[in-house]
Design a protein around this motif. Structure first.
Motif, PDB file in Angstrom:
ATOM      1  N   ILE A  19       4.155   9.144  18.855  1.00 14.75           N
ATOM      2  CA  ILE A  19       4.431   9.408  17.436  1.00 14.75           C
ATOM      3  C   ILE A  19       3.822   8.330  16.547  1.00 14.75           C
ATOM      4  O   ILE A  19       3.212   8.617  15.509  1.00 14.75           O
ATOM      5  CB  ILE A  19       5.947   9.524  17.213  1.00 14.75           C
ATOM      6  CG1 ILE A  19       6.471  10.801  17.878  1.00 14.75           C
ATOM      7  CG2 ILE A  19       6.288   9.512  15.737  1.00 14.75           C
ATOM      8  CD1 ILE A  19       7.956  10.961  17.815  1.00 14.75           C
ATOM      9  N   LEU A  20       3.982   7.067  16.939  1.00 13.39           N
ATOM     10  CA  LEU A  20       3.397   5.995  16.147  1.00 13.39           C
ATOM     11  C   LEU A  20       1.872   6.096  16.121  1.00 13.39           C
ATOM     12  O   LEU A  20       1.237   5.799  15.105  1.00 13.39           O
ATOM     13  CB  LEU A  20       3.832   4.642  16.709  1.00 13.39           C
ATOM     14  CG  LEU A  20       5.317   4.308  16.564  1.00 13.39           C
ATOM     15  CD1 LEU A  20       5.628   2.956  17.183  1.00 13.39           C
ATOM     16  CD2 LEU A  20       5.740   4.323  15.103  1.00 13.39           C
TER      17      LEU A  20
ATOM     18  N   PRO B 266       0.825  -1.211   0.000  1.00 10.81           N
ATOM     19  CA  PRO B 266       0.000   0.000   0.000  1.00 10.81           C
ATOM     20  C   PRO B 266       0.859   1.260   0.000  1.00 10.81           C
ATOM     21  O   PRO B 266       2.046   1.219   0.310  1.00 10.81           O
ATOM     22  CB  PRO B 266      -0.787  -0.128   1.314  1.00 10.81           C
ATOM     23  CG  PRO B 266       0.123  -0.915   2.202  1.00 10.81           C
ATOM     24  CD  PRO B 266       0.854  -1.878   1.305  1.00 10.81           C
ATOM     25  N   ALA B 267       0.256   2.362  -0.366  1.00  9.96           N
ATOM     26  CA  ALA B 267       0.962   3.648  -0.315  1.00  9.96           C
ATOM     27  C   ALA B 267       1.260   4.012   1.133  1.00  9.96           C
ATOM     28  O   ALA B 267       0.487   3.713   2.054  1.00  9.96           O
ATOM     29  CB  ALA B 267       0.118   4.732  -0.969  1.00  9.96           C
ATOM     30  N   ASP B 268       2.396   4.647   1.359  1.00 17.30           N
ATOM     31  CA  ASP B 268       2.804   5.035   2.707  1.00 17.30           C
ATOM     32  C   ASP B 268       2.146   6.373   3.041  1.00 17.30           C
ATOM     33  O   ASP B 268       2.770   7.430   2.992  1.00 17.30           O
ATOM     34  CB  ASP B 268       4.333   5.141   2.768  1.00 17.30           C
ATOM     35  CG  ASP B 268       4.827   5.405   4.175  1.00 17.30           C
ATOM     36  OD1 ASP B 268       4.020   5.279   5.126  1.00 17.30           O
ATOM     37  OD2 ASP B 268       6.005   5.746   4.337  1.00 17.30           O
ATOM     38  N   THR B 269       0.859   6.329   3.396  1.00 17.55           N
ATOM     39  CA  THR B 269       0.136   7.570   3.655  1.00 17.55           C
ATOM     40  C   THR B 269       0.594   8.245   4.934  1.00 17.55           C
ATOM     41  O   THR B 269       0.385   9.444   5.109  1.00 17.55           O
ATOM     42  CB  THR B 269      -1.377   7.284   3.744  1.00 17.55           C
ATOM     43  OG1 THR B 269      -1.598   6.227   4.697  1.00 17.55           O
ATOM     44  CG2 THR B 269      -1.926   6.842   2.404  1.00 17.55           C
TER      45      THR B 269
ATOM     46  N   ALA C 266     -10.882   3.783  17.789  1.00 18.86           N
ATOM     47  CA  ALA C 266      -9.884   2.982  18.503  1.00 18.86           C
ATOM     48  C   ALA C 266      -8.486   3.581  18.354  1.00 18.86           C
ATOM     49  O   ALA C 266      -7.698   3.613  19.315  1.00 18.86           O
ATOM     50  CB  ALA C 266      -9.901   1.543  17.985  1.00 18.86           C
ATOM     51  N   GLN C 267      -8.165   4.087  17.152  1.00 19.92           N
ATOM     52  CA  GLN C 267      -6.851   4.703  16.948  1.00 19.92           C
ATOM     53  C   GLN C 267      -6.727   6.010  17.736  1.00 19.92           C
ATOM     54  O   GLN C 267      -5.689   6.305  18.316  1.00 19.92           O
ATOM     55  CB  GLN C 267      -6.623   4.968  15.459  1.00 19.92           C
ATOM     56  CG  GLN C 267      -6.602   3.721  14.598  1.00 19.92           C
ATOM     57  CD  GLN C 267      -5.466   2.782  14.963  1.00 19.92           C
ATOM     58  OE1 GLN C 267      -4.451   3.193  15.523  1.00 19.92           O
ATOM     59  NE2 GLN C 267      -5.647   1.510  14.666  1.00 19.92           N
TER      60      GLN C 267
ATOM     61  N   GLU D 184      -2.721   7.491   8.757  1.00 19.63           N
ATOM     62  CA  GLU D 184      -3.020   6.443   7.794  1.00 19.63           C
ATOM     63  C   GLU D 184      -4.522   6.189   7.695  1.00 19.63           C
ATOM     64  O   GLU D 184      -5.089   6.073   6.601  1.00 19.63           O
ATOM     65  CB  GLU D 184      -2.298   5.156   8.195  1.00 19.63           C
ATOM     66  CG  GLU D 184      -0.783   5.214   8.020  1.00 19.63           C
ATOM     67  CD  GLU D 184      -0.120   3.931   8.488  1.00 19.63           C
ATOM     68  OE1 GLU D 184      -0.798   3.130   9.157  1.00 19.63           O
ATOM     69  OE2 GLU D 184       1.065   3.731   8.189  1.00 19.63           O
ATOM     70  N   VAL D 185      -5.164   6.096   8.860  1.00 16.02           N
ATOM     71  CA  VAL D 185      -6.603   5.809   8.873  1.00 16.02           C
ATOM     72  C   VAL D 185      -7.385   6.935   8.209  1.00 16.02           C
ATOM     73  O   VAL D 185      -8.266   6.701   7.373  1.00 16.02           O
ATOM     74  CB  VAL D 185      -7.084   5.581  10.324  1.00 16.02           C
ATOM     75  CG1 VAL D 185      -8.607   5.530  10.375  1.00 16.02           C
ATOM     76  CG2 VAL D 185      -6.504   4.294  10.868  1.00 16.02           C
TER      77      VAL D 185
END
Length: 611
Positions: free
Chosen positions: A189-190, A111-114, A224-225, A197-198
Motif C-alpha cells: 500500500i505504501l 507539500p500537497a498530499d498528492t 525505482a518506485q 505521489e511521484v
C-alpha cells in the motif's frame, strides 16, 4: 495501526447493530443446507438405497433440494442486507481520508498530499469491497463451521475426532501467519502511495522536465518506485504458500482421514450412510466456507486492516488541551474555566496563503486585556477576516503564536468546551434545517429556556422568533434573509457565554440600529470582544481600534488614531493628513511600510466596499 483499524471497524459495526443482527439472522437461514445436507444424505443412503427402498432415498434427496432452495433464499437476503453495512462504512472512510488529506495539504510550508488521491479513489473502494467480503465470508464460515460440527456430532461423535483436530491446526497456522502477511500488505500500500505521489508531481512538471533535460533522472526515480512496488508485491505473494498449506490442512486432511478411516469407523458401528454424510459435510459445506474464509481474510482482510490503519494515520484528531501542573508536584491540576473575559496574546503572527505569496499578516503583536473590546478596520483584502480566523484557531499561522489565557488557541479542544472558550461568527451566518430552538442551542445543548429567551431578546431577535412561530417552529434556511440568519447566529453565540467572541462582519446585513443593539449585547457581557467592523460606528463603540492595511498596522483609541493614522482618518472621512512625530500609543509599526491607499471617497460615511 492494527488497533486503530480494529477500533474503526468495531465502531462502524457498533453503530449499525440492528443491520448486523438482521444479516446474522439471514446467515442462519443461509446455513440450513450446511446443517442438514450430511444428515439427509445419511438417511437417504441408510434408509433408502441400502435398504432397497429407492423411493425413500429419492424423497430424502428432494428434502435436500428444498433445503438448498431455502439456503439460496437466505443468501439473497443476506447479500442485499450487506449494503446497509458497507455503504455507510464507505462514506465514513471518504470523510476520514478527505479531512486528513485537506489538513495535510493545507499545512503551511508543506507539500500537497498528492497520495490522498490514491487513498480516496482506489484504496477507499477496495476497502469498501474488502469490508463486505470479510463480513460475508467470516460470518458465513463461523455459521457454516458450527452447523457442520453439529451435524457431524448428530451423525456420530467419532466423526468429530477425524475432522476437528486438522481443522483447528490449519486455522491456527493461518492465523499465526496473518501478522507477517499484514506487514507485507502495508508495504504494498505504501508503495502504491509513493507511485501516486511521484506520478502526480511528474504530471504537473512535464514541461520543466523536458526543458531541463532531466528525462533520464526522472525515469530512474520513477522506475525505482515501480520496482519497489513490484518487490513488495512479490514478497506478499510468496506468503500465499502458507495460506495454501493452511487451507489444505483444514479442508482436505479431514476428508482424507474420513476416507482412510472408513474401515475403522464401520468396525465401530458407524453406518455407510453416516460416512457418506460426513464426506458431504466436509466437501460440500466446510470446504467452500473454509476457502472463502482463508482467501477472503488472507487477501481482502489484510488489505482492509492495513488500508484502514493507513487512513487512520493520516486522519486529523484535535490535540488535547494541555494540563496545568501544580508547582513542585509534577501532578496535573484542573484548570478552572474563567467566567470573565479571556486575555488574548498574539506574538509574531505571520500568515500567507501560499509559500511564494506575500504574507497577508507579518510579525503582528497584540495583547487584549480580559473583557476588552477591539474593533478591526481596514480596506478590503487587508487581512481582517484572516486575522479573525487565526485568533479563532481556524487557520494555522506560518509563524508566531495565539494564546488565550496562556493556552495555545489551537489546543482548546472541540465541541461545547471550545464554544465556551471562543466563538467565531463569520459574515455568512450558518443556519441548518431543524427547529428554531435546535439552531439557537447548537453551541450550548441543554441551555435553559430562560437563557435562550434572554439571548434572543439581547440581540433584538424577539420579533423574528414571533414571526417564525416560536422556538419549536421548523426552519428552512432558504426562507430566511441574510440579516435574519445573522440575528440567529448572534443569539446562538451568546448562549455558551464564550470568554472570547469574534464578530467577523457578523452584522453587515443588519441596519445600523440593529447592529448597535447586537454589538452592545456582546459588549455588556464580561467576555473579550473582537469586531471586524464594516461601519465606523463599530469602531466608535470599541475600547481600542486596530487599523490594518497590509504591512501598515496601527493600534490605539479612536482619538489617538485620528491624530496618528492617515489611513484611519481616510476611513473616517476627515480631510487632511497629519504627520505625527511618533507612533500612536500602543501602535505596532513594521519595518517595511507600504503607501496607504488613496482615492477613497472623503465623506462622513465610508463606502462599504472599502472596508
Amino acid at each position: 495501526m492494527k488497533r486503530r483499524s480494529v477500533r474503526i471497524l468495531r465502531s462502524s459495526l457498533g453503530r449499525r447493530r440492528r443491520e448486523y443482527r438482521r444479516l446474522v439472522a439471514w446467515s442462519l437461514v443461509q446455513a440450513v443446507p450446511a446443517l442438514l445436507s450430511g444428515w439427509i444424505v445419511a438417511r437417504a443412503v441408510d434408509r433408502g438405497f441400502l435398504a432397497d427402498r429407492p423411493a425413500t432415498g429419492f424423497l430424502w434427496l428432494g428434502v435436500l433440494a428444498v433445503a438448498h432452495l431455502v439456503g439460496a433464499w437466505g443468501t439473497r437476503h443476506a447479500t442485499l442486507g450487506l449494503a446497509s453495512l458497507i455503504e455507510p462504512f464507505r462514506d465514513e472512510l471518504v470523510t476520514l481520508v478527505t479531512t486528513g488529506t485537506l489538513y495535510r495539504s493545507a499545512r503551511l510550508g508543506g507539500p500537497a498530499d498528492t497520495a490522498g488521491v490514491a487513498r480516496l479513489t482506489e484504496h477507499v473502494e477496495r476497502a469498501r469491497d474488502a469490508y463486505g467480503a470479510i463480513v460475508l465470508f467470516v460470518q458465513g464460515f463461523v455459521v457454516t463451521a458450527v452447523a457442520v460440527l453439529v451435524g457431524l456430532a448428530g451423525l456420530d461423535p467419532l466423526l468429530l475426532v477425524l475432522v476437528l483436530p486438522p481443522l483447528l491446526i490449519g486455522l491456527a497456522l493461518f492465523l499465526a501467519a496473518l501478522r507477517t502477511m499484514a506487514a507485507r500488505q502495508r508495504e504494498v500500500i505504501l508503495a502504491d502511495e509513493r507511485i501516486a505521489e511521484v506520478t502526480s508531481t511528474l504530471t504537473g512538471g512535464l514541461r520543466d522536465v523536458v526543458a531541463c533535460g532531466a528525462e533520464d533522472r526522472v525515469r530512474a526515480e520513477t522506475g525505482a518506485q515501480v520496482d519497489a512496488a513490484a518487490r513488495a508485491a512479490v514478497s506478499l505473494s510468496r506468503l500465499t504458500a502458507l495460506r495454501t498449506a493452511a487451507l489444505g490442512i483444514s479442508g482436505w486432511v479431514p476428508l482424507l482421514l474420513i476416507l482412510l478411516g472408513a474401515p475403522w469407523l464401520v468396525r465401530n458401528g458407524v453406518t455407510a450412510g453416516a460416512i457418506l454424510g460426513a464426506v458431504s459435510y466436509v466437501s460440500q459445506a466446510l470446504q467452500p466456507a473454509l476457502q472463502g474464509f482463508v482467501r477472503g481474510l488472507g487477501s481482502s482482510g489484510l488489505w482492509l486492516v492495513v488500508t484502514v490503519g493507513r487512513m487512520a494515520e493520516i486522519a486529523v484528531e484535535p490535540p488535547a488541551p494541555p494540563e496545568a501542573v501544580e508547582p513542585g508536584t509534577g501532578v496535573a491540576a484542573h484548570t478552572p474555566v474563567r467566567q470573565g473575559g479571556a486575555r488574548l496574546e498574539v506574538h509574531g503572527l505571520t500568515f500567507g496563503y501560499a509559500r511564494s505569496a506575500e504574507p497577508v499578516i507579518r510579525d503582528l503583536d497584540l495583547v487584549l486585556r480580559p473583557g476588552e473590546h477591539l474593533a478591526v478596520v481596514g480596506p478590503s483584502g487587508a487581512g481582517k477576516s484572516t486575522l479573525a480566523a487565526l485568533i479563532a484557531g481556524v487557520l494555522e499561522p506560518g509563524a508566531g503564536q495565539v494564546r488565550l489565557d496562556g493556552v495555545p488557541v489551537r489546543a482548546l479542544g472541540s465541541g461545547e468546551d471550545l464554544a465556551r472558550c471562543r466563538v467565531l461568527i463569520p459574515q455568512e451566518a450558518y443556519v441548518f434545517a431543524g427547529t428554531l430552538a435546535e439552531n439557537l442551542t447548537y453551541l450550548a445543548p441543554g441551555a435553559p429556556p430562560a437563557d435562550v429567551e434572554s439571548a434572543v431578546r439581547s440581540v433584538g431577535a424577539t420579533p423574528l422568533v414571533e414571526r417564525l412561530g416560536g422556538y419549536d417552529a421548523p426552519l428552512a434556511p432558504g426562507d430566511l434573509s441574510a440579516g435574519e440568519r445573522q440575528l440567529l447566529a448572534l443569539a446562538r453565540a451568546l448562549l455558551p457565554a464564550p470568554r472570547l467572541t469574534l464578530l467577523d462582519e457578523a452584522t453587515c446585513h443588519l441596519d445600523a440600529a440593529a447592529e448597535a443593539i447586537a454589538e452592545e449585547a456582546f459588549a455588556r457581557r464580561p467576555g473579550t470582544l473582537v469586531v471586524v467592523a464594516h461601519r465606523i460606528s463599530s469602531a466608535l463603540r470599541a475600547d481600542r481600534v486596530l487599523v490594518m492595511d497590509g504591512a501598515r498596522i496601527g493600534l490605539g483609541t479612536h482619538e489617538e488614531l485620528l491624530t496618528g493614522s492617515a489611513l484611519y482618518r481616510d476611513l473616517v472621512g476627515h480631510w487632511g493628513v497629519a504627520q505625527p512625530s511618533r507612533a500612536p500609543l500602543g501602535a505596532v509599526v513594521t519595518s517595511s511600510p507600504t503607501p496607504s491607499r488613496s482615492g477613497w471617497r472623503r465623506s462622513g460615511c465610508v463606502p462599504r466596499s472599502s472596508w
